[in-house]
Design a protein around this motif. Sequence first.
Motif, mmCIF file in Angstrom:
data_model
loop_
_atom_site.group_PDB
_atom_site.id
_atom_site.type_symbol
_atom_site.label_atom_id
_atom_site.label_comp_id
_atom_site.label_asym_id
_atom_site.label_seq_id
_atom_site.Cartn_x
_atom_site.Cartn_y
_atom_site.Cartn_z
ATOM 1 N N GLY A 169 16.621 12.943 83.213
ATOM 2 C CA GLY A 169 15.565 13.897 82.929
ATOM 3 C C GLY A 169 14.246 13.596 83.612
ATOM 4 O O GLY A 169 13.536 14.506 84.047
ATOM 5 N N VAL A 170 13.896 12.319 83.727
ATOM 6 C CA VAL A 170 12.636 11.959 84.374
ATOM 7 C C VAL A 170 12.684 12.328 85.857
ATOM 8 O O VAL A 170 11.732 12.911 86.402
ATOM 9 C CB VAL A 170 12.351 10.454 84.200
ATOM 10 N N SER A 171 13.793 12.007 86.530
ATOM 11 C CA SER A 171 13.928 12.362 87.946
ATOM 12 C C SER A 171 13.957 13.871 88.129
ATOM 13 O O SER A 171 13.369 14.410 89.078
ATOM 14 C CB SER A 171 15.206 11.742 88.521
ATOM 15 N N ALA A 172 14.625 14.570 87.205
ATOM 16 C CA ALA A 172 14.663 16.029 87.274
ATOM 17 C C ALA A 172 13.268 16.615 87.109
ATOM 18 O O ALA A 172 12.879 17.545 87.825
ATOM 19 C CB ALA A 172 15.605 16.584 86.202
ATOM 20 N N CYS A 173 12.487 16.056 86.179
ATOM 21 C CA CYS A 173 11.120 16.537 85.969
ATOM 22 C C CYS A 173 10.289 16.354 87.235
ATOM 23 O O CYS A 173 9.514 17.228 87.622
ATOM 24 C CB CYS A 173 10.484 15.800 84.794
ATOM 25 N N ARG A 174 10.455 15.216 87.891
ATOM 26 C CA ARG A 174 9.705 14.955 89.124
ATOM 27 C C ARG A 174 10.025 16.009 90.188
ATOM 28 O O ARG A 174 9.126 16.537 90.852
ATOM 29 C CB ARG A 174 10.024 13.556 89.640
ATOM 30 N N LEU A 175 11.305 16.335 90.342
ATOM 31 C CA LEU A 175 11.707 17.327 91.340
ATOM 32 C C LEU A 175 11.234 18.732 90.963
ATOM 33 O O LEU A 175 10.847 19.524 91.824
ATOM 34 C CB LEU A 175 13.226 17.310 91.501
ATOM 35 N N ILE A 176 11.267 19.039 89.664
ATOM 36 C CA ILE A 176 10.766 20.339 89.210
ATOM 37 C C ILE A 176 9.280 20.471 89.515
ATOM 38 O O ILE A 176 8.809 21.507 89.997
ATOM 39 C CB ILE A 176 11.043 20.519 87.702
ATOM 40 N N ARG A 177 8.524 19.389 89.247
ATOM 41 C CA ARG A 177 7.082 19.428 89.466
ATOM 42 C C ARG A 177 6.713 19.561 90.938
ATOM 43 O O ARG A 177 5.620 20.006 91.270
ATOM 44 C CB ARG A 177 6.432 18.167 88.899
ATOM 45 N N ASP A 178 7.620 19.190 91.839
ATOM 46 C CA ASP A 178 7.335 19.328 93.264
ATOM 47 C C ASP A 178 7.146 20.786 93.666
ATOM 48 O O ASP A 178 6.447 21.079 94.637
ATOM 49 C CB ASP A 178 8.481 18.728 94.103
ATOM 50 N N ARG A 179 7.781 21.701 92.891
ATOM 51 C CA ARG A 179 7.763 23.110 93.299
ATOM 52 C C ARG A 179 7.341 24.074 92.205
ATOM 53 O O ARG A 179 7.193 25.269 92.463
ATOM 54 C CB ARG A 179 9.157 23.531 93.793
ATOM 55 N N SER A 180 7.169 23.601 90.979
ATOM 56 C CA SER A 180 6.903 24.534 89.883
ATOM 57 C C SER A 180 5.966 23.917 88.861
ATOM 58 O O SER A 180 5.973 22.703 88.651
ATOM 59 C CB SER A 180 8.225 24.923 89.202
ATOM 60 N N ASP A 181 5.157 24.778 88.219
ATOM 61 C CA ASP A 181 4.295 24.316 87.132
ATOM 62 C C ASP A 181 4.812 24.806 85.780
ATOM 63 O O ASP A 181 4.066 24.873 84.800
ATOM 64 C CB ASP A 181 2.857 24.775 87.352
ATOM 65 N N VAL A 182 6.108 25.149 85.715
ATOM 66 C CA VAL A 182 6.703 25.590 84.456
ATOM 67 C C VAL A 182 6.543 24.484 83.405
ATOM 68 O O VAL A 182 6.678 23.298 83.709
ATOM 69 C CB VAL A 182 8.201 25.935 84.666
ATOM 70 N N PRO A 183 6.214 24.830 82.153
ATOM 71 C CA PRO A 183 6.086 23.806 81.112
ATOM 72 C C PRO A 183 7.393 23.045 80.913
ATOM 73 O O PRO A 183 8.470 23.646 80.901
ATOM 74 C CB PRO A 183 5.717 24.614 79.862
ATOM 75 N N VAL A 184 7.289 21.738 80.744
ATOM 76 C CA VAL A 184 8.460 20.878 80.559
ATOM 77 C C VAL A 184 8.286 20.069 79.280
ATOM 78 O O VAL A 184 7.257 19.412 79.093
ATOM 79 C CB VAL A 184 8.666 19.929 81.751
ATOM 80 N N LEU A 185 9.296 20.119 78.405
ATOM 81 C CA LEU A 185 9.318 19.322 77.186
ATOM 82 C C LEU A 185 10.483 18.340 77.303
ATOM 83 O O LEU A 185 11.614 18.746 77.537
ATOM 84 C CB LEU A 185 9.480 20.221 75.964
ATOM 85 N N MET A 186 10.187 17.040 77.130
ATOM 86 C CA MET A 186 11.202 16.004 77.257
ATOM 87 C C MET A 186 11.780 15.645 75.890
ATOM 88 O O MET A 186 11.054 15.590 74.890
ATOM 89 C CB MET A 186 10.608 14.749 77.895
ATOM 90 N N LEU A 187 13.078 15.373 75.855
ATOM 91 C CA LEU A 187 13.749 14.851 74.670
ATOM 92 C C LEU A 187 14.133 13.410 74.964
ATOM 93 O O LEU A 187 14.839 13.130 75.931
ATOM 94 C CB LEU A 187 15.011 15.664 74.360
ATOM 95 N N THR A 188 13.665 12.484 74.150
ATOM 96 C CA THR A 188 13.914 11.072 74.409
ATOM 97 C C THR A 188 14.352 10.364 73.133
ATOM 98 O O THR A 188 13.997 10.795 72.027
ATOM 99 C CB THR A 188 12.656 10.394 74.992
ATOM 100 N N ALA A 189 15.109 9.290 73.296
ATOM 101 C CA ALA A 189 15.575 8.527 72.141
ATOM 102 C C ALA A 189 14.414 7.842 71.441
ATOM 103 O O ALA A 189 13.431 7.439 72.079
ATOM 104 C CB ALA A 189 16.609 7.492 72.577
ATOM 105 N N LEU A 190 14.507 7.710 70.127
ATOM 106 C CA LEU A 190 13.453 7.082 69.338
ATOM 107 C C LEU A 190 13.193 5.657 69.832
ATOM 108 O O LEU A 190 14.107 4.867 70.012
ATOM 109 C CB LEU A 190 13.862 7.053 67.864
#
Length: 224
Positions: free
Chosen positions: A61-82
């Motif tokens: 998810g972190v790598s995917a977020c980085r690639l998304i941010r390269d081209r888009s400013d769509v809001p991103v919400l991360m789900l992570t383990a406690l």
Amino acid sequence: MCANVLVAEDDPRQAEVLRRYLEAEGHHPIMVTDGEQAVARVRAGGVDLVVLDVLMPALDGVSACRLIRDRSDVPVLMLTALGEDDDVLLGLDTGADDYVTKPYSPRQLMARIRGLLRRVPAAPRDVRRAGALTVDRDRHRILLHGREIPCTPDEFGILAALAAAPDRVFTRMQLLERTAGRNRESTERTIDSHIKNLRRKIEDDPRRPARLVTVYGVGYKLAG
């Protein structure tokens, strides 16, 4: 507001819960199971918000977020383990707008999603028309004579590019850049396969295409 919410979650049970809650609030959930699919779907257009699980196959998810941010400013919400503080910090540094730790309450997650969507300013709809064909990028819909035509993300990306410039000729490589198939196995011939499938869906006679036209030696265009 009704939104196209992309959910990247490889746990089938969690994904199904999120899908039901999103639909109950009037949203359109778009479900994928890994980071590569998430990036490709965002690049295809029409996504209003992304929910990314940190731990996913193919691309985390972190790598995917980085690639998304390269081209888009769509809001991103991360789900992570406690307790995975490093994941949270890395995700926020990469461009995520918010995060929720697992296990979480679906109602809490919906509240976070509503909050993120309220921050998104209303924008004009991105709708392109070419004759009887309508491409709605915001809602990720293809209509022919007002009837919705089901398309894969790759097919939608191709039609969206062509509809943005009717009668402009695109090479296969240019169209390949608009698809979700940007991996080592993809070739320019992949586009020919997608075009063939699209003609079955949008042409009155796929053997004599009048909308999705071949320009021999160059590529394809959408007749205006």
